[in-house]
Design a protein around this motif. Structure first.
Motif, PDB file in Angstrom:
ATOM      1  N   ILE A   1      -6.421   6.167  -5.205  1.00 20.75           N
ATOM      2  CA  ILE A   1      -5.511   5.849  -6.317  1.00 20.75           C
ATOM      3  C   ILE A   1      -6.034   4.661  -7.123  1.00 20.75           C
ATOM      4  O   ILE A   1      -6.062   4.693  -8.358  1.00 20.75           O
ATOM      5  N   LEU A   2      -6.454   3.613  -6.433  1.00 23.82           N
ATOM      6  CA  LEU A   2      -6.942   2.421  -7.128  1.00 23.82           C
ATOM      7  C   LEU A   2      -8.226   2.703  -7.896  1.00 23.82           C
ATOM      8  O   LEU A   2      -8.417   2.210  -9.018  1.00 23.82           O
ATOM      9  N   LYS A   3      -9.091   3.514  -7.313  1.00 23.07           N
ATOM     10  CA  LYS A   3     -10.320   3.886  -8.018  1.00 23.07           C
ATOM     11  C   LYS A   3     -10.008   4.688  -9.273  1.00 23.07           C
ATOM     12  O   LYS A   3     -10.632   4.497 -10.324  1.00 23.07           O
TER      13      LYS A   3
ATOM     14  N   LYS B   1       0.832  -1.204   0.000  1.00 17.19           N
ATOM     15  CA  LYS B   1       0.000   0.000   0.000  1.00 17.19           C
ATOM     16  C   LYS B   1       0.866   1.252   0.000  1.00 17.19           C
ATOM     17  O   LYS B   1       0.581   2.212  -0.732  1.00 17.19           O
ATOM     18  N   VAL B   2       1.897   1.250   0.810  1.00 19.63           N
ATOM     19  CA  VAL B   2       2.805   2.393   0.837  1.00 19.63           C
ATOM     20  C   VAL B   2       3.408   2.632  -0.542  1.00 19.63           C
ATOM     21  O   VAL B   2       3.544   3.769  -1.003  1.00 19.63           O
ATOM     22  N   GLY B   3       3.755   1.562  -1.238  1.00 23.03           N
ATOM     23  CA  GLY B   3       4.307   1.702  -2.575  1.00 23.03           C
ATOM     24  C   GLY B   3       3.378   2.438  -3.519  1.00 23.03           C
ATOM     25  O   GLY B   3       3.828   3.198  -4.392  1.00 23.03           O
ATOM     26  N   GLN B   4       2.067   2.236  -3.361  1.00 25.30           N
ATOM     27  CA  GLN B   4       1.103   2.892  -4.240  1.00 25.30           C
ATOM     28  C   GLN B   4       1.130   4.414  -4.111  1.00 25.30           C
ATOM     29  O   GLN B   4       0.678   5.130  -5.004  1.00 25.30           O
ATOM     30  N   LEU B   5       1.659   4.921  -3.023  1.00 25.76           N
ATOM     31  CA  LEU B   5       1.700   6.366  -2.808  1.00 25.76           C
ATOM     32  C   LEU B   5       2.756   7.050  -3.666  1.00 25.76           C
ATOM     33  O   LEU B   5       2.717   8.272  -3.821  1.00 25.76           O
ATOM     34  N   PHE B   6       3.679   6.299  -4.222  1.00 26.39           N
ATOM     35  CA  PHE B   6       4.847   6.883  -4.872  1.00 26.39           C
ATOM     36  C   PHE B   6       4.743   6.870  -6.387  1.00 26.39           C
ATOM     37  O   PHE B   6       4.278   5.895  -6.992  1.00 26.39           O
TER      38      PHE B   6
END
Length: 596
Positions: free
Chosen positions: A387-389, A57-62
């Motif tokens: 982000i996923l949406k 999940k943290v990776g998705q922030l970058f």
């Protein structure tokens, strides 16, 4: 595993995520059921998040980048920054939610290569732990900021579109740009610029803005958002919130302070972002600027909870993804370390962290903030769900890669190039024609093209040659020496027509001396500002001045048409041009523009 400490609660994270109630989901359950597409996006996000570790999940922030044109080519610069040599290895190791491409970092050669690179990045993402496609992005604003050049379709940029006064044209330009980006495997464009350029000395926005008029900027921003998202199917990113249009400091190198009062901000800076939100913009980018009227802490907006959450989320009601401007920029790095900056941005309400200066430090800082309880998993989930949406709505989840053999069926096709030509022809602005010296016949005559830009001069020369002129080019740059000015003056005296191109003329600019010397020569002089229309306020003695707002090839083609009378200039100034003295009186008002 990542080259950073593993969060010590990671072993429990996956199990807890199966039973934890997500804050965003709980809030949504109290509201009326969303339309079908929104329900499907929410279902995808919740289903996916249940099986993600906290680290993923943290990776998705970058949003990260890599050097080089190939996903599997090793580059020592990547190793120095990430500890991994190839773009594919970076994606596998860090599992970022997005990846950004730059021409200056050797990512871009041509459209088919870009598509191949994008596919390679997506293959790495799909093969990594979470298996979630990335949003590949770039900054294809057009005009001054254009990452992918010809054979892609080029437009003259926002201020030119402002001069054209057509929301239809702005939407069409965005649609064509977006369609071509999508064909190359790019799903998100960091555009449009929604800043209102009320400061003529702004070194970082300027012609990247549509206008100094909030209403016109709002109208064209909304039109561009619709072009990118509804017509092309890519994510638009309105930038730079809360408004970067009134500064004389470049946030890449310093920390700008915007001194607008709250009322001024609401009247000048906010309307374009409100219009973008009303148009359904998926993403908004923050600015690394201090706005004391909104937050007197001295922190840049990117790190301000009062601005990001208080104003953008709560006051303006934006529910989409908030992304930082590049975290490698000087403005956001002055007060805190690179790891702390990442944490504070998330605390402020940001969802995506673009270009952290030290990725390993930024990842580690977020891990440590989660360990200490400073950041919660609920806060991470809130960002990741958005982000996923956004990915689901854009379509990258269902179709992460593109057909490389189909790219050139979309990029630079004849109908798009013709549309760009027509749109650009409606933007060129004749600001001054005091003695009626324009248009001028060039067929069979000797013409000197001098002033700014070697490539710019050659491009214009080719257009004039095609119209029968015998053209000589003598580029002088923006700071010509006395000897070069003398050379240009002598060449002008030997030419029937001289066209001098200016770019960023200031009170102390040597370009003023060049123009004065050419004006004194025995030649028919034409002056064209190929970037800032404000150049004319430092050139009071010239008889004519044409503003193109851009030195992109389509703008220079339209310039040649105007000079020769092939088309009638139709552009209207999208800004006030004030005198260059202390009075600041309006020399040419917003809306001014001459024809034949």
């Amino acid at each position: 595993m990542l080259k950073r400490p593993v969060h010590r609660a990671l072993a429990l994270a996956a199990a807890l995520s199966l039973t934890a109630t997500l804050a965003p989901a709980a809030a949504a359950s109290a509201a009326p059921k969303p339309p079908g597409k929104e329900r499907a996006a929410e279902a995808y996000a919740h289903r996916t998040m249940k099986h993600m570790t906290l680290e993923q999940k943290v990776g998705q922030l970058f949003i990260l980048f890599a050097y080089g044109p190939d996903a599997d080519a090793a580059d020592a610069r990547n190793t120095a920054l990430y500890g991994e040599a190839t773009a594919s290895d970076i994606v596998s190791e860090y599992e970022p939610g997005g990846f950004i491409l730059f021409s200056a970092r050797d990512n871009i050669v041509d459209p088919t290569q870009v598509a191949t690179l994008s596919n390679g990045l997506q293959d790495a993402a799909m093969d990594s732990g979470a298996g979630i496609p990335m949003l590949v992005s770039t900054d294809q604003e057009q005009g001054l900021v254009t990452r992918i050049g010809s054979p892609a379709t080029l437009f003259p940029g926002n201020m030119a579109l402002g001069a054209g006064r057509s929301a239809k044209d702005a939407r069409k330009a965005a649609a064509i740009t977006g369609q071509e980006l999508l064909a190359m495997g790019i799903h998100q464009n960091n555009a449009p610029v929604a800043d209102v350029n009320v400061n003529p000395d702004n070194p970082v926005i300027g012609v990247r803005s549509f206008s100094s008029d909030p209403g016109l900027v709002a109208e064209l921003t909304a039109a561009s958002v619709r072009g990118y998202q509804k017509d092309a199917g890519i994510v638009a990113t309105a930038k730079h919130f809360p408004g970067h249009g009134d500064t004389a400091t470049d946030s890449h190198t310093g920390l700008p302070v915007i001194t607008h009062t709250l009322e001024e901000w609401q009247r000048i800076d906010a309307p374009p972002f409100e219009a973008a939100i009303a148009a359904g913009v998926d993403s908004i980018m923050t600015a690394h600027i201090v706005v004391p009227a909104l937050d007197d802490s001295g922190d840049p907006a990117t790190l301000s909870h009062k601005i990001i959450t208080g104003q953008l989320r709560e006051a303006l009601g934006f529910e989409g993804v908030i992304v930082t401007d590049g975290l490698e920029m000087a403005a956001v790095r002055q007060k805190y370390g690179d790891g702390e900056v990442a944490v504070r941005a998330i605390e402020a309400g940001v969802d995506q962290l673009l270009l952290p200066a030290d990725p390993q430090e930024a990842y580690q800082a977020i891990d440590e903030a989660l360990d200490s309880g400073r950041l919660t998993e609920d806060r991470i989930d809130e960002a990741v769900e958005r982000i996923l949406k956004m990915k689901y709505h854009q379509g990258v989840i269902k179709q992460p890669t593109v057909r490389v053999d189909k790219v050139m069926k979309t990029v630079g096709k004849h109908s798009s190039l013709r549309a760009a030509e027509k749109i650009t022809d409606r933007t060129t602005t004749l600001v001054r024609n005091d003695d009626g010296t324009l248009p001028v016949a060039v067929d069979g005559r000797t013409v000197l093209v001098t002033g700014y830009g070697e490539v710019t001069g050659r491009t214009l020369a080719a257009e004039l040659t095609a119209r029968g002129a015998e053209v000589t080019t003598l580029p002088t740059g923006t700071a010509p020496s006395a000897a070069l000015i003398d050379q240009a003056s002598a060449a002008a005296a030997a030419s029937d027509v001289t066209i001098v191109l200016t770019n960023g003329v200031t009170a102390t600019s040597r370009q003023k001396d060049l123009v004065a010397a050419l004006d004194a020569a025995e030649t028919h002089l034409v002056v064209a500002g190929v970037r800032n229309p404000y150049d004319i306020n430092q050139l009071p003695g010239v008889d004519n001045f044409i503003a193109t707002y851009s030195y992109a090839a389509p703008a220079l083609a339209s310039l040649a048409k105007v000079i020769t009378g092939e088309i009638t200039p139709r552009g209207q100034l999208p800004v006030d041009i004030r005198t260059g003295d202390d009075s600041g009186d309006i020399l040419y008002p917003f809306g001014h523009g001459l024809g034949w």
